[in-house]
Design an enzyme around this catalytic site. Structure first.
Site, mmCIF file in Angstrom:
data_model
loop_
_atom_site.group_PDB
_atom_site.id
_atom_site.type_symbol
_atom_site.label_atom_id
_atom_site.label_comp_id
_atom_site.label_asym_id
_atom_site.label_seq_id
_atom_site.Cartn_x
_atom_site.Cartn_y
_atom_site.Cartn_z
ATOM 1 N N SER A 32 0.822 -1.205 0.000
ATOM 2 C CA SER A 32 0.000 0.000 0.000
ATOM 3 C C SER A 32 0.857 1.256 0.000
ATOM 4 C CB SER A 32 -0.967 -0.026 1.184
ATOM 5 O OG SER A 32 -1.912 1.012 1.093
ATOM 6 N N ASP A 88 -3.052 6.633 -3.448
ATOM 7 C CA ASP A 88 -1.826 6.063 -2.915
ATOM 8 C C ASP A 88 -1.341 4.994 -3.900
ATOM 9 O OD1 ASP A 88 -3.778 4.172 -2.377
ATOM 10 O OD2 ASP A 88 -2.943 3.590 -0.449
ATOM 11 N N ASP A 135 -1.287 1.794 -4.340
ATOM 12 C CA ASP A 135 -2.132 0.695 -4.822
ATOM 13 C C ASP A 135 -3.557 1.153 -5.098
ATOM 14 O OD1 ASP A 135 -2.769 0.979 -2.099
ATOM 15 O OD2 ASP A 135 -3.353 -1.118 -1.910
ATOM 16 N N ASP A 173 -6.095 2.246 -3.401
ATOM 17 C CA ASP A 173 -7.290 1.982 -2.607
ATOM 18 C C ASP A 173 -7.671 3.189 -1.748
ATOM 19 O OD1 ASP A 173 -5.261 1.774 -0.709
ATOM 20 O OD2 ASP A 173 -5.983 -0.095 0.171
#
Length: 594
Positions: free
Chosen positions: A170, A327, A329, A331
């Protein structure tokens, strides 16, 4: 409390024991990754030549086993059982496969989807997982390329899979990677299909991983999994674009600056916006392509100071209306806009806090749902209480959950959920998780509609303050090098709790570890004061931090009273922050307001 010290003197780090050296060399001999094996042998040689730093690194890497929990696995890349590497990932995959097979029982063939981002080794870990799952008899679907986490969450539901794995760390630093696990299909109740794991599934999976035999005995298939076609991204994109309501919110005149923060969301997010009718989308060129080293940011997290500097500069140069950031990734979603009342900053540009965005999206969801009050709104306990007031005034039920979307996504009847850490779920029927791409689309829809009516996002926030009271929040984070310090600080607060929040006496102190009828137990403390101020203190679940969440509520008599209410809110927050610094004995620069 020092944050990231790596220096060691010879006296502070004992020599490597013969047994530890033997374990490390055995690990290197069996490591399928030549790079990590070579690095471990290099560290051993340096340690034998007297390097205290090398000794400390080896000792830490072999100090235990990386523990699987509700966040899956997340750690720095490197050799050893306490790092993220191919050995650790293969063991995790073998354990997860065993768990799924046991959960479904004989005669059922578990189906699993594997996704990955563009971090170092993410693709390797994903392929290893697919090979282990296939050899264990699972039906396996591998994402065709590095794609956002919400796409994996979507695929778990769309393919009616029993499990999902997303290889990502992440918004962690470049040296980290992680292994995030989802359950779906026949493995969990219908309402939680496609959500991240919670208790007791984490303990059951961890036990299955611990029961895996020697890593060299783990069987990997050479083929047999299905690589999903690239059309899986188009299917997700189409589903997200269909969320837009051009009939009710037709405005599309909006100049948007977009940054994926060197992550994997740029292509998908821009395509969604354009296909929904937002033709003016400009990506920050320096951050548009995936890069696992994140060269333009010191920390790839939109919340971190300076992370949006390039995007804000481009927005000011273009005279844009909105900055949207994902961000790495994708999400999570961050939002910045030009605040006419801001006296400081990048030309008046200001990033909105997660609680502000959560409230704006909540109010927008009320309008979008158009009187259908059958659904439920939710947010985590550390998020603002404003969403509850918005929901209640519109006739919706509201629920607080523990921190993390693994809890929010499980709320029965959920139609909208958020947490203050820039996580928003605006379409739980598509992805039972936070989704920075669908959230970006609805934020663009909201901002364009406001602009068409001569208003800004800040005008909308002022309107919410007039209707529900001014809810102002802030955070204090204390980053530590030794995780044991988090327990020490929490124990200190339990032994000697504060008596005041700022200048207001505490009227309720709740130890969240005790649990309640509404919430399972969790390591945290909640304080409420006479004037409505609330503080929640908890250790972070993904980073070595103690986090303090502050919220004050100031009544507003009318529009003319708003400026004074904002000053009063800031004064109260600063007073509470000062008290927390004293209660936690914070004196070092590693402690800061987020």
């Amino acid at each position: 409390m020092t944050a990231n010290s790596t220096a060691h003197d010879d006296a502070s780090v004992p020599p490597l024991s013969a047994e530890l050296a033997r374990q490390a060399r055995a690990w290197a001999a069996g490591d399928p990754d030549q790079a990590t094996a070579a690095r471990l042998l290099e560290l051993l040689d340096e340690a034998e030549r007297g390097s205290a730093e090398a000794r400390a690194e080896v000792q830490d890497a072999f100090s235990g086993t990386l523990q699987f929990g509700t966040a899956g696995l997340r750690a720095a890349l490197g050799p050893g059982p306490m790092r993220m590497n191919r050995v650790v990932v293969r063991r995790a995959a073998a354990g997860f496969a065993a768990f799924l097979s046991e959960a479904l029982g004989q005669g059922s063939r578990p189906r699993v989807v594997v996704g990955f981002d563009a971090r170092h080794n993410s693709d390797v870990f994903a392929r290893d997982s697919a090979a282990v799952f296939t050899a264990a008899g699972l039906e396996v679907f591998l994402m065709p390329s590095a794609l956002p986490t919400p796409l994996l969450a979507y695929a778990v539901r769309a393919l009616n899979a029993d499990g999902g794995v997303m290889v990502t760390a992440s918004h962690n630093p470049p040296q980290d990677n992680g292994y995030k696990v989802y359950l779906g299909g026949r493995a969990v109740p219908e309402g939680a299909r496609g959500s991240q794991i919670v208790e007791p599934y984490d303990a059951r999976i961890a036990a299955a991983i611990a029961a895996v035999g020697p890593s060299e005995d783990i069987v990997l298939a050479e083929a047999g999994w299905e690589v999903l076609p690239e059309t899986i991204e188009a299917e997700y994109r189409n589903a997200v674009v269909a969320l837009a309501q051009p009939g009710r919110f037709p405005a599309r005149e909006l100049d948007i600056v977009l940054t994926p923060m060197h992550g994997v969301g740029g292509r998908t997010t821009e395509a969604v916006l354009r296909e929904a009718g937002f033709g003016q989308v400009t990506q920050v060129s320096e951050q548009a392509q995936p890069d696992p080293d994140f060269p333009t940011v010191s920390f790839p997290n939109p919340e971190e100071p300076g992370a949006l500097d390039l995007a804000l500069a481009l927005a000011a140069e273009r005279g844009a209306d909105l900055v949207l950031a994902n961000d790495p990734d994708a999400d999570r979603a961050a939002v910045a806009a030009f605040d006419p009342s801001a006296a400081e900053g990048a030309g008046g540009w200001r990033m909105l806090r997660g609680d502000e965005v959560g409230a704006l999206l909540g109010a927008h969801m009320v309008r979008r749902l158009d009187g259908d009050t059958s659904g439920l709104f939710a947010n985590s306990i550390v998020s603002s209480r404003l969403l509850a007031r918005i929901a209640s005034s519109a006739g919706y039920r509201h629920q607080e959950t523990l921190t993390g979307f693994k809890w929010i996504s499980r709320v029965p009847g959920l139609v909208y959920g958020y947490e203050e850490a820039l996580g928003y779920c605006v379409a739980p029927e598509l992805a039972r998780d936070k989704d920075g791409i669908s959230a970006a689309l609805l934020l663009a829809e909201l901002a364009a509609d406001a602009k068409a009516h001569g208003r800004t996002l800040f005008d909308l926030l002022d309107g919410l303050a007039l209707e529900h009271g001014l809810h102002a929040s802030d955070q204090l984070s204390v980053r530590v090098a030794d995780l044991a310090l988090l327990g020490t600080m929490m124990a200190g607060l339990r032994a000697t709790p504060p008596q005041l929040l700022g200048e207001s006496a505490i009227v309720a102190a709740v130890d969240l570890a005790e649990g309640s009828d509404e919430l399972p137990g969790t390591d945290g403390l909640k304080y409420l004061s006479e004037d409505g101020t609330r503080v929640i203190v908890r250790p972070s679940g993904t980073e070595p931090k103690l986090k303090c969440y502050l919220e004050v509520v100031v009544p507003v008599a009318g529009a003319e009273a708003l400026p004074e209410a904002k000053q009063e809110a800031r004064r109260r927050l600063d007073s509470v922050l000062g008290g927390l610094h004293g209660a936690l004995n914070i004196t070092t620069p590693e402690s800061h307001n987020d």
